[in-house]
Design an enzyme around this catalytic site. Sequence first.
Site, PDB file in Angstrom:
ATOM      1  N   GLU A   1       0.863  -1.177   0.000  1.00 13.10           N
ATOM      2  CA  GLU A   1       0.000   0.000   0.000  1.00 13.10           C
ATOM      3  C   GLU A   1       0.908   1.238   0.000  1.00 13.10           C
ATOM      4  O   GLU A   1       1.223   1.741  -1.046  1.00 13.10           O
ATOM      5  CB  GLU A   1      -0.953  -0.057   1.208  1.00 13.10           C
ATOM      6  CG  GLU A   1      -2.128   0.866   1.036  1.00 13.10           C
ATOM      7  CD  GLU A   1      -3.420   0.377   1.656  1.00 13.10           C
ATOM      8  OE1 GLU A   1      -3.479  -0.727   2.187  1.00 13.10           O
ATOM      9  OE2 GLU A   1      -4.400   1.139   1.586  1.00 13.10           O
TER      10      GLU A   1
ATOM     11  N   GLU B   1      -2.674   0.687  13.399  1.00  9.34           N
ATOM     12  CA  GLU B   1      -3.808   1.022  12.531  1.00  9.34           C
ATOM     13  C   GLU B   1      -5.141   0.818  13.258  1.00  9.34           C
ATOM     14  O   GLU B   1      -6.029   1.649  13.192  1.00  9.34           O
ATOM     15  CB  GLU B   1      -3.765   0.136  11.283  1.00  9.34           C
ATOM     16  CG  GLU B   1      -4.898   0.386  10.310  1.00  9.34           C
ATOM     17  CD  GLU B   1      -4.692  -0.314   8.987  1.00  9.34           C
ATOM     18  OE1 GLU B   1      -3.929  -1.292   8.945  1.00  9.34           O
ATOM     19  OE2 GLU B   1      -5.290   0.119   7.991  1.00  9.34           O
TER      20      GLU B   1
HETATM   21  C1  BGC Z   1      -5.581   2.644   4.370  1.00  8.31           C
HETATM   22  C2  BGC Z   1      -6.172   3.692   5.259  1.00  8.31           C
HETATM   23  C3  BGC Z   1      -7.054   4.502   4.392  1.00  8.31           C
HETATM   24  C4  BGC Z   1      -8.170   3.584   4.013  1.00  8.31           C
HETATM   25  C5  BGC Z   1      -9.327   4.175   3.343  1.00  8.31           C
HETATM   26  C6  BGC Z   1      -6.688   1.753   3.918  1.00  8.31           C
HETATM   27  O1  BGC Z   1      -6.294   0.735   3.122  1.00  8.31           O
HETATM   28  O2  BGC Z   1      -4.551   1.968   4.951  1.00  8.31           O
HETATM   29  O3  BGC Z   1      -5.361   4.261   6.144  1.00  8.31           O
HETATM   30  O4  BGC Z   1      -7.446   5.719   4.866  1.00  8.31           O
HETATM   31  O5  BGC Z   1      -7.712   2.458   3.327  1.00  8.31           O
HETATM   32  O6  BGC Z   1     -10.350   3.926   4.113  1.00  8.31           O
END
Ligand code: BGC
Length: 750
Positions: free
Chosen positions: A340, A625
């Site tokens: 990501e 997270e």
């Molecule tokens: C990310 C988040 C992001 C989200 C959107 C995720 O995959 O890691 O931090 O804001 O997607 O909702």
Amino acid sequence: MMDKKAKWITLEGTEKKRPLTFAKNFSVKKKLLRATLSVSSVGIYDAFINGVRVGDAVLMPGWTSYQYRIQYQTYDVTALTKAENRLEIGVGNGWAVGRIGCGDDRRNVYGDSVAVIASLTLSYEDAEETVVTDEDWHVYSSEVLFTDIYDGEWIDKTAPIHALGNASVTQVEGELVGQVGEWITEQERLAPVEVIRTPKGETVLDFGQNMTGYVELRIKAARGSRILLHHGEVLDMDGNFYNANLRSAKSEDLYVCSGEEDVFKPRYTYHGFRYVRLTEYPLDAVDPASFRAIVVHSQMKRTGDFVCGNEKINQLYHNIIWGQKSNYLDIPTDCPQRNERLGWTGDAQVFCRTAAINYDVENFFDKWLGDMALEQYEDGGVSEIIPRCFPGRGRISAAWADAACVIPWEIYMAYGSTEMLEKYFPMMKKWVEYMHHAGPEEYLWLEGHHYGDWLAMDHGEDSYVGATSTDLIASAYFAHSASLLVRAGKALGYDMREYEDLHCRVVAAFRERYLADGNLRQLPDLAMDDAHAQKNPPNETQTAYALILAFGLCREEDRLRFADRLAAMIRENGTRMTTGFVGTPYLLHALSENGHGDLAYDLLFREQSPSWLYSVTHGATTMWEHWNSQKEDGSFWSTDMNSFNHYAYGAVYDWIFGKSVGIVPISPAYRRISLTPHPDRRLGFAKASIESRSGRIVALWYYKGDTVYYEFEIPDDVKATLTLPSGYREELNGGTYHFAEKETSGGNIL
Ligand code: BGC
């Protein structure tokens, strides 16, 4: 400056997906005054003159919205040149050509082969000569056999270097621009704190700190012997190496030794890690002294500091700082480890106030906002991630796209540059107009597909989207962004009556829909078109109240009653918050500004999940997270969304700084501030400082007996309004001040 004659060059043919070296010899014929080299690439480059690396920046040219602009960097290379010289520029896939985006097959987003452009200017007393990239450059294979942002790098010191022929000229879409953002550099070097032999029998190095960067290894081993390193953030409940949460990112570095003393580190990639598994290692004994973890991030000046008498809160602050270090790598990424590492706008906007207290991030955001403005759609929509590296139009989510209004405003308040605010004002306006015209209602935003109160705890254990109605969030943010637009326009001297009126109408429409009889009434979502809409019954949520209070959406006469209701909901729930990405940044402010400062502190000190200290008590060195990324029993949240280095919840530091220690900028660049400390015995003492554009501001408080002592340092030319918990007020000018007053109880923090 990049010479106009320089051409983008690449290699035609089958080798082009591999890292390559582009080379050119040049001579210096006369007495040289100065030599400057400008370079950019599709992919990540490193340049060498006569084998010596040029500059100390890494991962250049950084990540911009390459389809619109690519930065080039200029270096003074006078000291590296001799009479006869060889200029070599290595290029690996990087963000442009390798894998990027969440999907496993997303790669080559910006091009399917690496390319380079460079110009070298040799300045003599009476003339100037330039060497530029063109078809006369030669291309070679590299000792780097493979490189990828997610998957890692393979370096083979025994690999023969082949001449692959002449470069060919190519076209690159993005405009070349000089370096806009901060340089990315190696910042710190961490020694392993332990070499662990895990229950599975694996050898794992623990660097003691979750971080972003890579490992440097010095080794002398038999020619051809292999080293394979894997990176992970945590150990599992049995103490074994764990990297399943990296999803499909392999994060592996493979090295092949030359037989001489080798120094290995990746050249075109980075990892997010605390632990490194020596999956293959050629020597019998592991000497920790031969390994260093190199911390890499954008070179931002540290401006803020904090310390208090509670070790767990100090650790939380440490984790917030490391969350920022780990994710401010050229763009604000969500996380540094899994497949990501993207510029998620929501994460960036909730954290940016804290970011601007900790570090000077004006340039950093100027660059990223520049890309956001370039990528903004015709209708004003702003994608969920910037740079947008997914195909197609991005999801336009409330609270994510609002970064377009929140960040320019916060950066203006922190640093006071009206030029920068002016530059992004059109983007702010277009974004507000987007919401104005989205969906069936003019003054509410009731359509679209949003991330909602992401990762909140009030919608079942495994739901990503919390229980708060997403169209309530969307309309609340519509009002918030409209009010920021009005403030920005007024700061720039524009007539903002039209948008003041819009803001009033949005607030009125919000009240009519959600607060009609003086109580919060959530309605089924119109906004979400998926299962969430059906599963989401109208209810009260902490996040809904937090937003209503923070964005001034209820009638003044309802404000304290709403805050009491929010406080009661939290207490009824066992002093437990249930908020996610959207509600959490406002929760403590909403409580403490409305008579519930003590409850805000109770939440801050809470140690069971969900809470800020839960991760601290479970050994975290960065922000997690999820509130419960690792559960009480040691098991993990699902592997598909479980980063241990996600800075968003670190936004709580703006409450600690602004409400507990009590430093708040009232006018841009801290020229006028309010000092409203709110001591709490559980912190013992608290001291925060900021090196603002108006000078260094320090505030601290501590207890002695039943008295609280306060000290403030205010720079010349800064005016401060002090309000102590007793209600005592005084206007202060530059200088150092001491106050003391008897401890009071009661929870209002203004
Ligand atoms: C990310 C988040 C992001 C989200 C959107 C995720 O995959 O890691 O931090 O804001 O997607 O909702």
